[in-house]
Design a protein around this motif. Structure first.
Motif, mmCIF file in Angstrom:
data_model
loop_
_atom_site.group_PDB
_atom_site.id
_atom_site.type_symbol
_atom_site.label_atom_id
_atom_site.label_comp_id
_atom_site.label_asym_id
_atom_site.label_seq_id
_atom_site.Cartn_x
_atom_site.Cartn_y
_atom_site.Cartn_z
ATOM 1 N N LEU A 92 -6.078 -22.582 61.949
ATOM 2 C CA LEU A 92 -5.985 -23.997 62.314
ATOM 3 C C LEU A 92 -7.374 -24.616 62.393
ATOM 4 C CD1 LEU A 92 -3.601 -25.831 63.068
ATOM 5 C CD2 LEU A 92 -4.065 -25.329 65.456
ATOM 6 N N PHE A 93 -8.267 -23.909 63.076
ATOM 7 C CA PHE A 93 -9.611 -24.454 63.261
ATOM 8 C C PHE A 93 -10.349 -24.580 61.930
ATOM 9 C CE2 PHE A 93 -14.179 -23.818 64.150
ATOM 10 C CZ PHE A 93 -14.391 -24.969 64.873
ATOM 11 N N THR A 94 -10.334 -23.515 61.146
ATOM 12 C CA THR A 94 -11.081 -23.571 59.883
ATOM 13 C C THR A 94 -10.477 -24.598 58.929
ATOM 14 O OG1 THR A 94 -9.818 -21.653 59.191
ATOM 15 C CG2 THR A 94 -12.052 -21.260 59.907
ATOM 16 N N PHE A 95 -9.161 -24.662 58.912
ATOM 17 C CA PHE A 95 -8.489 -25.622 58.022
ATOM 18 C C PHE A 95 -8.887 -27.050 58.382
ATOM 19 C CE2 PHE A 95 -4.473 -27.836 56.605
ATOM 20 C CZ PHE A 95 -4.643 -27.586 55.261
ATOM 21 N N LEU A 96 -8.786 -27.379 59.665
ATOM 22 C CA LEU A 96 -9.123 -28.737 60.102
ATOM 23 C C LEU A 96 -10.605 -29.011 59.925
ATOM 24 C CD1 LEU A 96 -6.952 -29.039 63.321
ATOM 25 C CD2 LEU A 96 -6.601 -30.174 61.133
ATOM 26 N N LEU A 97 -11.439 -28.030 60.317
ATOM 27 C CA LEU A 97 -12.885 -28.239 60.235
ATOM 28 C C LEU A 97 -13.321 -28.498 58.798
ATOM 29 C CD1 LEU A 97 -15.600 -28.200 61.741
ATOM 30 C CD2 LEU A 97 -15.802 -25.816 61.115
ATOM 31 N N PHE A 98 -12.823 -27.657 57.880
ATOM 32 C CA PHE A 98 -13.260 -27.832 56.497
ATOM 33 C C PHE A 98 -12.613 -29.049 55.854
ATOM 34 C CE2 PHE A 98 -16.207 -24.541 55.361
ATOM 35 C CZ PHE A 98 -16.153 -23.751 56.485
ATOM 36 N N GLY A 99 -11.396 -29.391 56.286
ATOM 37 C CA GLY A 99 -10.792 -30.636 55.826
ATOM 38 C C GLY A 99 -11.624 -31.826 56.245
ATOM 39 N N ASN A 100 -12.015 -31.836 57.522
ATOM 40 C CA ASN A 100 -12.827 -32.946 58.035
ATOM 41 C C ASN A 100 -14.187 -32.985 57.358
ATOM 42 O OD1 ASN A 100 -10.743 -33.370 59.760
ATOM 43 N ND2 ASN A 100 -11.785 -32.626 61.601
ATOM 44 N N MET A 101 -14.797 -31.813 57.207
ATOM 45 C CA MET A 101 -16.159 -31.761 56.667
ATOM 46 C C MET A 101 -16.182 -32.128 55.188
ATOM 47 S SD MET A 101 -18.406 -31.165 58.885
ATOM 48 C CE MET A 101 -18.661 -30.519 60.516
ATOM 49 N N LEU A 102 -15.181 -31.650 54.437
ATOM 50 C CA LEU A 102 -15.115 -32.023 53.016
ATOM 51 C C LEU A 102 -14.952 -33.528 52.889
ATOM 52 C CD1 LEU A 102 -12.883 -29.375 51.208
ATOM 53 C CD2 LEU A 102 -15.302 -29.860 50.847
ATOM 54 N N GLY A 103 -14.227 -34.098 53.836
ATOM 55 C CA GLY A 103 -14.039 -35.547 53.808
ATOM 56 C C GLY A 103 -15.328 -36.320 53.975
ATOM 57 N N MET A 104 -16.349 -35.658 54.539
ATOM 58 C CA MET A 104 -17.631 -36.336 54.738
ATOM 59 C C MET A 104 -18.412 -36.491 53.437
ATOM 60 S SD MET A 104 -17.683 -37.327 57.679
ATOM 61 C CE MET A 104 -19.304 -38.037 57.472
ATOM 62 N N LEU A 105 -18.029 -35.741 52.398
ATOM 63 C CA LEU A 105 -18.733 -35.888 51.114
ATOM 64 C C LEU A 105 -18.332 -37.213 50.477
ATOM 65 C CD1 LEU A 105 -18.166 -32.290 49.707
ATOM 66 C CD2 LEU A 105 -20.281 -33.217 50.661
ATOM 67 N N PRO A 106 -19.277 -37.910 49.893
ATOM 68 C CA PRO A 106 -18.939 -39.188 49.245
ATOM 69 C C PRO A 106 -17.915 -38.982 48.130
ATOM 70 C CG PRO A 106 -21.306 -38.931 49.459
ATOM 71 C CD PRO A 106 -20.707 -37.634 49.841
ATOM 72 N N TYR A 107 -17.034 -39.938 47.999
ATOM 73 C CA TYR A 107 -15.990 -39.946 46.962
ATOM 74 C C TYR A 107 -14.968 -38.840 47.143
ATOM 75 C CZ TYR A 107 -18.961 -43.311 44.742
ATOM 76 O OH TYR A 107 -19.730 -44.416 44.516
ATOM 77 N N SER A 108 -15.010 -38.169 48.286
ATOM 78 C CA SER A 108 -13.993 -37.136 48.501
ATOM 79 C C SER A 108 -12.823 -37.749 49.260
ATOM 80 C CB SER A 108 -14.576 -35.973 49.291
ATOM 81 O OG SER A 108 -14.845 -36.385 50.604
ATOM 82 N N PHE A 109 -11.880 -36.901 49.595
ATOM 83 C CA PHE A 109 -10.686 -37.362 50.288
ATOM 84 C C PHE A 109 -10.524 -36.538 51.569
ATOM 85 C CE2 PHE A 109 -6.205 -37.184 51.261
ATOM 86 C CZ PHE A 109 -5.824 -38.511 51.146
ATOM 87 N N THR A 110 -10.155 -37.240 52.658
ATOM 88 C CA THR A 110 -9.983 -36.531 53.927
ATOM 89 C C THR A 110 -8.491 -36.394 54.208
ATOM 90 O OG1 THR A 110 -11.832 -37.905 54.607
ATOM 91 C CG2 THR A 110 -10.907 -36.433 56.252
ATOM 92 N N PHE A 111 -7.967 -35.199 54.019
ATOM 93 C CA PHE A 111 -6.504 -35.095 54.196
ATOM 94 C C PHE A 111 -6.084 -35.224 55.658
ATOM 95 C CE2 PHE A 111 -7.970 -30.639 53.885
ATOM 96 C CZ PHE A 111 -7.498 -30.131 55.079
#
Lengths: 164, 240
Positions: B90-109
């Motif tokens: 749960l933690f890694t999934f949410l953390l990496f989802g949130n963090m990937l969302g911080m990249l420009p032009y990415s998507f935050t699920f």
């Protein structure tokens, strides 16, 4: 607002469930066991090392005790030897001093005896000499008068006996 | 000016349909997959050497592991060991989802309410069923607060039940709203940079600062979601 578009929900739910399940399987089957094995092996290694160090500490304590004991023994032994030496030397000194004293005394006695003997001898000689001398004197004085001569002789003899 | 909501749009990448339901592979699904791939690769590569004295790289996965292990043991105790993989996932999934969302032009699920709600609902159902399974009827003693006079109970019990039932909503909305608000704000400020010309430096600086704040929030929200899950699990495992 795209979040409220219900038509996208089934796809999102489906892929969320699939992704989450896959990640759960990867984590619980592969990654977590690996990490925990590394951490556990480190813990056991640390425990082992602690155990070994404790054992070594105990060993050093034993060795230290042994060392202390042998040190004590050696000290005692050395003290014994020193005491023994002291005793024997003092004995020897005493013995030799006594021996020396005895010898000295003996010599002293002997010398005293000799002195006494010599004294006696000398006295005897003196008697003889004086007797001879007196006889000579008497002879010279009396010159052939035997009666007087004998009288004087006896007097001198008496005197001599009194002197000695 | 660019539409700040535009970034949250779901785009179908591979159309897919099962039982007349549209389950197309979308950009949201893509970033879920990317999060999985990224976190798996990171942890797998970092633990590859299994050295006794960890390198900096190996420390990453160990820090993750110990962070979650401490969280679980502090909040749930020994009985929580079974749930460690779940909390970790749960933690890694949410953390990496949130963090990937911080990249420009990415998507935050995690900026979609349905995603966070499904996760929160899953946690809620897990906690409730687990509590009933372990403690049976006693589990409902959770709704009767201790040290409250009898007279107050008719008032307190409904309040407790409502607060319990609203947990999945609060849990999901907290994460989704944080993510959406942060990204919207970033986008709004970013939209001012070019039209303002030389004065665009001001919104740019704000955006830089906000990015740092958002990274913090991305971590914090993943942490909050996870630790609340731990607290709920603790309640149903140990009651109180």
């Amino acid at each position: 607002m795209p979040q409220l578009e219900i038509t996208t929900y089934p796809s999102q739910i489906f892929w969320l469930v699939v992704s989450f399940l896959i990640l759960y399987l990867i984590m619980s089957r592969i990654i977590i066991p690996r990490i925990s094995s590394v951490i556990k092996s480190r813990e056991t290694e640390i425990k082992n090392n602690i155990h070994i160090s404790e054992q070594m500490y105990k060993d050093t304590e034993i060795i230290n005790n042994e060392y202390e004991e042998t040190k004590k023994n050696i000290e005692n032994e050395a003290r014994g030897i020193i005491n023994h030496l002291k005793e024997t030397t003092s004995k020897k000194i005493n013995n030799s001093t006594e021996l020396l004293k005895k010898r000295l005394e003996q010599k002293l006695e002997k010398n005293e005896q000799e002195i006494i003997n010599n004294k006696k001898k000398v006295l005897k000689e003196i008697k003889k000499i004086s007797l001879n001398l007196s006889e000579e004197i008497i002879r010279k004085i009396s010159n052939g008068k035997s009666g007087q001569k004998n009288k004087l002789k006896s007097i001198i003899k008496k005197n001599l006996e009194e002197v000695s | 000016m660019a539409d700040p909501i535009h970034q949250f749009e779901i785009k179908e990448l591979i159309p897919l349909e099962i039982f007349e339901t549209n389950i197309s592979y979308t950009n949201s699904s893509l970033f879920m997959s990317l999060a999985i791939i990224f976190v798996t690769l990171l942890l797998l590569l970092s633990i590859k050497n299994k050295s006794l004295i960890p390198s900096r790289f190996q420390s990453i996965s160990e820090i993750f592991y110990e962070f979650i292990a401490n969280m679980v043991s502090d909040n749930i105790g020994d009985k929580g060991r079974k749930f460690f993989p779940l909390i970790f996932t749960l933690f890694t999934f949410l953390l990496f989802g949130n963090m990937l969302g911080m990249l420009p032009y990415s998507f935050t699920f995690t900026s979609h309410i349905i995603v966070t709600f499904v996760l929160a609902m899953f946690v809620f159902l897990l906690v409730t069923l687990l509590g009933i399974f372990i403690h049976g009827f006693k589990f409902f003693g959770l709704f009767v607060p201790k040290g409250v006079p009898m007279i107050m109970l008719p008032l307190m019990i409904p309040i407790e039940i409502i607060s319990y039932l609203s947990r999945p909503i609060s849990l999901s909305v907290r994460l989704f709203a944080n993510m959406m608000a942060g990204h919207t704000m970033l986008k709004i400020f970013a939209g001012f940079i070019v039209p303002l010309g030389i004065f665009g430096i001001a919104p740019l600086m704000v955006d830089v600062a906000l990015t740092a704040l958002e990274v913090l929030i991305a971590f914090l929200q993943a942490y909050v979601f996870t630790i609340l899950t731990c607290l709920y699990l603790n309640e149903s495992i140990n009651l109180h």
